[in-house]
Design an enzyme around this catalytic site. Structure first.
Site, mmCIF file in Angstrom:
data_model
loop_
_atom_site.group_PDB
_atom_site.id
_atom_site.type_symbol
_atom_site.label_atom_id
_atom_site.label_comp_id
_atom_site.label_asym_id
_atom_site.label_seq_id
_atom_site.Cartn_x
_atom_site.Cartn_y
_atom_site.Cartn_z
ATOM 1 N N ASP A 13 -0.774 27.814 -35.193
ATOM 2 C CA ASP A 13 -1.422 27.667 -33.889
ATOM 3 C C ASP A 13 -0.412 27.699 -32.748
ATOM 4 O O ASP A 13 0.517 26.905 -32.690
ATOM 5 C CB ASP A 13 -2.201 26.346 -33.839
ATOM 6 C CG ASP A 13 -3.311 26.367 -32.798
ATOM 7 O OD1 ASP A 13 -3.049 26.783 -31.658
ATOM 8 O OD2 ASP A 13 -4.440 25.970 -33.132
ATOM 9 N N CYS A 53 -8.316 28.771 -28.471
ATOM 10 C CA CYS A 53 -8.348 28.648 -29.934
ATOM 11 C C CYS A 53 -9.659 29.113 -30.563
ATOM 12 O O CYS A 53 -9.657 29.951 -31.468
ATOM 13 C CB CYS A 53 -8.074 27.202 -30.343
ATOM 14 S SG CYS A 53 -6.508 26.540 -29.732
ATOM 15 N N ASP A 318 -2.753 32.360 -33.754
ATOM 16 C CA ASP A 318 -4.035 32.651 -33.103
ATOM 17 C C ASP A 318 -3.837 33.165 -31.676
ATOM 18 O O ASP A 318 -4.616 33.965 -31.180
ATOM 19 C CB ASP A 318 -4.970 31.434 -33.128
ATOM 20 C CG ASP A 318 -4.357 30.189 -32.504
ATOM 21 O OD1 ASP A 318 -3.131 30.158 -32.248
ATOM 22 O OD2 ASP A 318 -5.109 29.214 -32.284
ATOM 23 N N HIS A 319 -2.786 32.708 -31.016
ATOM 24 C CA HIS A 319 -2.463 33.150 -29.658
ATOM 25 C C HIS A 319 -1.081 32.626 -29.328
ATOM 26 O O HIS A 319 -0.433 31.970 -30.147
ATOM 27 C CB HIS A 319 -3.489 32.640 -28.638
ATOM 28 C CG HIS A 319 -3.794 31.188 -28.772
ATOM 29 N ND1 HIS A 319 -2.871 30.200 -28.484
ATOM 30 C CD2 HIS A 319 -4.909 30.534 -29.190
ATOM 31 C CE1 HIS A 319 -3.399 29.020 -28.714
ATOM 32 N NE2 HIS A 319 -4.641 29.185 -29.158
#
Length: 510
Positions: A13, A53, A318-319
């Site tokens: 994450d 998210c 995720d980013h």
């Protein structure tokens, strides 16, 4: 159907791509991920198609752009009938095991109004078998583990507050109350290893999701002060915050929406001084190194159990995270730092390609189609992403994309956001699209706001050239590209299906 082997799909994450290759790479020790990169194929122009998210994971796991799945905010429901990696892997005979979280908001149309599923966006996506819950705002198994180890805490969020070893007032990079062997990252890894071991020989599928280095920024010793803040570079951007604001009306709200103080617990205020910013960046990098350590344990387990060469292993994020760049924090931005993520894939039988780097543009929606392609499961037409299998094998299709596309929704129907209040936008036009080709980045808004254009052959993200007449033709060309992209990628769930006298027939999308 004969299954292909094991699949381990890891999401870290909020890990920036430049921790592995770029501005921060020289300042953070990630030995296991780097070693894995030497055995895998890496994609250096890989971007999340949406943030934050929940929406990002909805896109990754369904293979759909946000404009199609429309779960555009944390807490926005995902339609119950959207095919995803779990539903499709079940068709291939796999049990989709989840270790961690997917941040999925359930569809209220198929649940009773009193169902607890409708009170949190952190629920597992349909089709997954949740082996262990590790949701940031819940994490009840980890809490129970800490209690068993003798830790006492009145409030769950006290776990995220740094604690001074000397009893003095805590500093930003003081350690967490728990030891490294009891951290959330260690607990999740231990649980994964103990639960997956009995599945050897059964061709398993596991989705493992680490919350770190997502804030709150607190790390157990020795990761809390592993990196000297003074040795780290300052964030990039224009020297003065007012110059950043002047680039476009969007950036004022972006800078104010999240600040350094939002990334830590236990402090009344955190001024954005160079010392504080560097200290917080050092804790972020320490958390990244902690995740790297535990991924190393997993890779070693696969090797020791003779499963490594039978396992499709995907590692991504995720980013990204602004981390103080452009006087901003978080991922609600338009800059590459918020979307550019690492992607490394080790394909069984593809050892000859280990260590190679693919520079063709790839998107987070490509991962699910790639996994389905590898196990021989058909890819639903609803999925906008494309299988990376040809690129993994060194063959770029002639019709491969020449750009990447991302979206961001900055609205909140129940409580209007800072952007909505300051820009005067509504719930349906508080959104934007980002198109990146080899030279330019174009940002277009649904609201009546001017576009943003960055020329990477010039000053890049440091200058918005959208109003420069010299770029008028480029602005028009890229705008047409974005329009055509949206038209070509409208929902294909049933659009290629025809009802005929012989029954329903469908053509594959790609």
């Amino acid at each position: 159907m004969k299954r292909a082997g094991n699949i381990l799909f890891i999401i870290i994450d909020q890990l920036r791509a430049d921790c592995l290759n770029g501005a921060l790479a020289a300042h953070v020790d990630l030995p296991n991920l780097r070693a894995f990169g030497n055995e895998a194929v890496s994609f250096d122009r890989h971007f999340s198609v949406t943030n934050p998210c929940g929406p990002s994971r909805a896109s990754i796991l369904t293979g759909q752009y946000a404009m199609n799945h429309r779960s555009v905010r944390n807490g926005t429901p995902l339609r119950h009938d959207v095919p995803n990696i779990a539903t499709e892997m079940r068709k291939a005979g796999y049990l989709p095991m989840l270790f961690g979280y997917t941040d999925t908001a359930a569809d209220p149309r198929v649940h009773d109004p009193g169902d607890p599923l409708l009170k949190s966006y952190e629920n597992p996506m349909a089709g997954f078998h949740e082996v262990v819950e590790m949701r940031l705002e819940e994490s009840y198994p980890w809490r129970a583990h800490l209690m068993d180890q003798g830790y006492a805490f009145d409030d769950y969020w006290d776990l995220y507050k740094p604690v001074s070893p000397t009893g003095d007032a805590p500093r930003l990079n003081d350690p967490a109350v728990y030891r490294a062997e009891h951290s959330d990252t260690a607990f999740l890894t231990d649980t994964f290893l103990s639960n997956i071991a009995p599945f050897k020989g059964q061709n398993w599928f596991a989705h493992l999701t680490y919350i770190r280095p997502h804030p709150p920024l607190v790390a157990p010793a020795p990761y809390n002060n592993m990196y000297d803040p003074a040795a780290l570079p300052m964030p990039v951007g224009l020297p003065e915050v007012e110059a950043e604001r002047a680039l476009h009306p969007f950036f004022g709200s972006t800078i104010e929406n999240q600040t350094a103080a939002d990334f830590v617990e236990g402090f009344d205020s955190v001024e954005p001084t160079p010392e504080n910013i560097k200290t917080m960046r050092s804790v972020y990098l320490g958390l990244a190194t902690e995740v790297d350590h535990h991924i190393g344990r997993i890779i070693q387990f696969l090797k020791d159990s003779n499963q490594y060469d039978d396992t499709l292993l995907v590692v991504t994020a995720d980013h990204g995270e602004m981390l103080g760049d452009r006087h901003s924090w978080g991922k609600m931005s338009v800059y590459d730092a918020a979307y550019h993520t690492p992607l490394m894939i080790r394909l069984p039988g593809n050892q000859a390609r280990g260590g190679t780097v693919v520079s063709a543009p790839t998107e987070s929606i490509d991962i699910t189609p790639t996994i389905l392609d590898w196990v021989g499961q058909s890819i639903p037409n609803a999925m906008d992403g494309r299988s990376l299998m040809p690129l993994l094998q060194g063959q770029e299709p002639e019709d491969w994309r020449s750009y990447s596309f991302s979206e961001l929704d900055f609205s909140e129907p129940e409580n209007s956001t800072l952007w909505q209040r300051q820009l005067g936008t509504g719930n349906s036009d508080s959104c934007l699209g980002i198109l990146r080709d080899e030279r330019f980045t174009l940002v277009e808004f649904a609201a009546d706001l001017p576009p943003i254009l960055f020329d990477h052959h010039g000053r890049g993200e440091l200058e918005n050239v959208a109003s420069d007449p010299e770029y008028a033709a480029d602005l028009a060309r890229l705008g047409r590209m974005m329009l055509r992209h949206r038209m070509r990628n409208m929902d294909h769930t049933l659009s290629l299906c025809s009802l005929t006298p012989e029954g329903a027939k469908s053509k594959p999308r790609y």
